[in-house]
Design a protein around this motif. Structure first.
Motif, PDB file in Angstrom:
ATOM      1  N   GLU A 174       0.918  -1.065   0.026  1.00 17.46           N
ATOM      2  CA  GLU A 174       0.042   0.023  -0.092  1.00 17.46           C
ATOM      3  C   GLU A 174       0.993   1.099  -0.084  1.00 17.46           C
ATOM      4  OE1 GLU A 174      -2.182  -0.323   3.611  1.00 17.46           O
ATOM      5  OE2 GLU A 174      -3.339  -2.132   3.034  1.00 17.46           O
ATOM      6  N   LYS A 175       0.577   2.203  -0.835  1.00 21.64           N
ATOM      7  CA  LYS A 175       1.703   3.478  -1.077  1.00 21.64           C
ATOM      8  C   LYS A 175       0.969   4.326  -1.791  1.00 21.64           C
ATOM      9  CE  LYS A 175       4.334   1.477  -4.919  1.00 21.64           C
ATOM     10  NZ  LYS A 175       5.443   1.093  -5.622  1.00 21.64           N
ATOM     11  N   TRP A 222      -3.625   0.559  -3.369  1.00 26.03           N
ATOM     12  CA  TRP A 222      -3.123  -0.868  -3.007  1.00 26.03           C
ATOM     13  C   TRP A 222      -2.919  -1.661  -4.103  1.00 26.03           C
ATOM     14  CZ3 TRP A 222      -8.196  -1.446   1.076  1.00 26.03           C
ATOM     15  CH2 TRP A 222      -7.988  -0.505   1.900  1.00 26.03           C
ATOM     16  N   THR A 223      -1.846  -1.988  -3.995  1.00 26.07           N
ATOM     17  CA  THR A 223      -1.255  -2.697  -5.146  1.00 26.07           C
ATOM     18  C   THR A 223      -0.841  -4.193  -5.192  1.00 26.07           C
ATOM     19  OG1 THR A 223       0.994  -2.379  -4.805  1.00 26.07           O
ATOM     20  CG2 THR A 223      -0.238  -0.463  -5.442  1.00 26.07           C
ATOM     21  N   PHE A 224      -1.092  -4.809  -6.371  1.00 21.74           N
ATOM     22  CA  PHE A 224      -0.506  -6.296  -6.491  1.00 21.74           C
ATOM     23  C   PHE A 224       0.935  -6.032  -7.103  1.00 21.74           C
ATOM     24  CE2 PHE A 224      -4.876  -7.470  -6.448  1.00 21.74           C
ATOM     25  CZ  PHE A 224      -4.866  -8.553  -5.319  1.00 21.74           C
ATOM     26  N   GLY A 225       1.814  -5.958  -6.311  1.00 19.94           N
ATOM     27  CA  GLY A 225       3.443  -6.068  -7.019  1.00 19.94           C
ATOM     28  C   GLY A 225       3.958  -4.381  -7.197  1.00 19.94           C
ATOM     29  N   GLY A 226       3.371  -3.561  -6.463  1.00 23.91           N
ATOM     30  CA  GLY A 226       3.752  -2.206  -6.480  1.00 23.91           C
ATOM     31  C   GLY A 226       3.282  -1.216  -7.615  1.00 23.91           C
ATOM     32  N   ALA A 263       2.458  -6.908   2.652  1.00 25.53           N
ATOM     33  CA  ALA A 263       3.825  -6.214   3.527  1.00 25.53           C
ATOM     34  C   ALA A 263       3.433  -6.033   4.877  1.00 25.53           C
ATOM     35  CB  ALA A 263       3.953  -4.871   2.663  1.00 25.53           C
ATOM     36  N   ALA A 264       4.382  -5.974   5.554  1.00 18.36           N
ATOM     37  CA  ALA A 264       4.176  -5.765   6.931  1.00 18.36           C
ATOM     38  C   ALA A 264       3.674  -4.619   7.122  1.00 18.36           C
ATOM     39  CB  ALA A 264       5.609  -5.862   7.749  1.00 18.36           C
TER      40      ALA A 264
END
Ligand code: CU
Length: 374
Positions: free
Chosen positions: A94-95, A108-112, A134-135
């Motif tokens: 998530e970024k 919110w991504t699958f693989g960035g 991801a943590a």
């Protein structure tokens, strides 16, 4: 007084009489069959296609790690002639990411990336899927792949808490281009935040060779602010429920396929687009301005349509389109529900380099105003 002349056709030679009689008899017999059994043509069509109940034999040779690519790139075609075990490692993160110029959104991504990484396997492959969350994620996530025969498309088996990893396997039994997405509650929120991508299950015989393949996925964003409003934007659930998106984009952002990021091809090349529609709500009227699709694999399945102007792609569906490029210039990818293209972001470019061919197209006389590059 003259007698009216009656012109009789020349008598048929004997073999022709026999042929006409046979055709008449066959036609009558066919009509009798239709009357007796209803619609034999439909029965015939069904038995020709069949409804297979597939049972994978479980025989796979060796194993490999799947090459995953970020849009608009596609992993290389599969050259194997046998089934193997394919290990897919996909990490959820998530970024904050760019949604438009000076507009950010926490994806919110699958693989960035949005859309998620493109996965390519072969019909019959055994896929071992490793989903990591991801943590520092704020949510549990999972994955529902439309290529999966099994509960929730893998959703239940793949539910993964932050910092965790889930593993499940499936055999890719049906060829086609399939959407995948997160199916964690609330599902619309996870999808509206960017959790979708595509998996191609190549048919055993492979796909026809082309010069360029691209990955394009349409989706909507529902933000509290208006279109283009600067700063970090939050999800507006009410707009989502009302199906009134603020943005409709290709590949996760306004301008992801324009300027320096435009797709590239050359005159004389064959192009294939793997096009998906994540929705979450809208149906796409996918069109390329200045081209005609020579082949369309409707809804990402096996049926090939030809000479198509616009292909309809349902939410949670796909289409594979192919065309040769015959003329240099910019081909414009749009959702032909046209306000979306010009006011919400669904606009991309395929730039074609090469020699002009005036037999294909020539501007003869206009108003004396010629656009740059025309
Ligand atoms: Cu999720």
């Amino acid at each position: 007084m003259t007698t009216p002349r009656i012109h009789l056709p020349a008598p048929l030679p004997l073999p022709k009489i026999a042929l006409v009689a046979t055709i008449a008899l066959v036609t009558l017999a066919g009509a009798g069959t239709i009357a007796a059994r209803g619609l034999p043509s439909l029965d015939a069509a069904r038995s020709a296609i069949g409804i297979p109940v597939r049972t994978p034999d479980g025989v796979v040779k060796g194993q490999e790690i799947a090459v995953l690519t970020e849009a608009p790139n596609v992993p290389p075609p599969i050259t194997r002639s046998y089934a193997t075990k394919v290990i897919v490692n996909l990490d959820v993160t998530e970024k904050p990411m760019r949604l438009a110029d000076s507009v950010e959104y926490t994806m919110w991504t699958f693989g960035g990336s949005v859309p998620g990484r493109f996965i390519r396997v072969r019909e019959g492959d055994l896929v071992e899927f490793h989903l990591k969350n991801a943590a520092n994620s704020t949510m549990p996530h999972n994955i529902d792949l439309h290529a999966v025969t099994g509960p929730g498309g893998g959703a239940k088996a793949s539910l993964t808490v932050p910092g965790g990893e889930s593993v499940f396997s499936f055999t890719a039994m049906n060829p086609g281009l399939f959407v995948y997405h997160c199916a964690t509650s609330p599902v619309p929120m996870h999808m509206a935040n960017g959790m979708y991508g595509m998996i191609l299950v190549e048919p055993k015989a492979g796909l026809p060779k082309v010069d360029r393949e691209f990955y394009v996925m349409q989706s909507e964003f529902y933000t509290k602010g208006k279109y283009g409003e600067h700063g970090m934007q939050m999800l507006d659930m009410d707009k989502g429920i009302d199906e009134k998106p603020t943005y409709v984009v290709f590949n996760g952002a306004v301008g992801s396929l324009t300027g320096d990021r435009a797709l590239q091809a050359k005159v004389g090349e064959k192009v294939r687009l793997f096009v998906g529609n994540a929705g979450p709500n809208l149906t796409s009227s996918f069109h390329v301005i200045g081209e005609i699709f020579d082949n369309v694999y409707t809804e990402g399945g096996t049926l090939a349509q030809h000479n198509v102007q616009t292909t309809l792609i349902p939410a949670g569906g796909s289409s594979i389109v192919e065309f040769g490029v015959e003329q240099p210039g910019d081909l414009i990818l749009v959702d032909h529900a046209i306000f979306r293209a010009f006011n919400k972001g669904t606009l991309g470019v395929l730039h074609v380099d090469g020699e002009k061919n005036p037999n294909v197209f020539a501007a003869i006389k206009g108003l004396g105003v010629t656009a740059k590059g025309e």
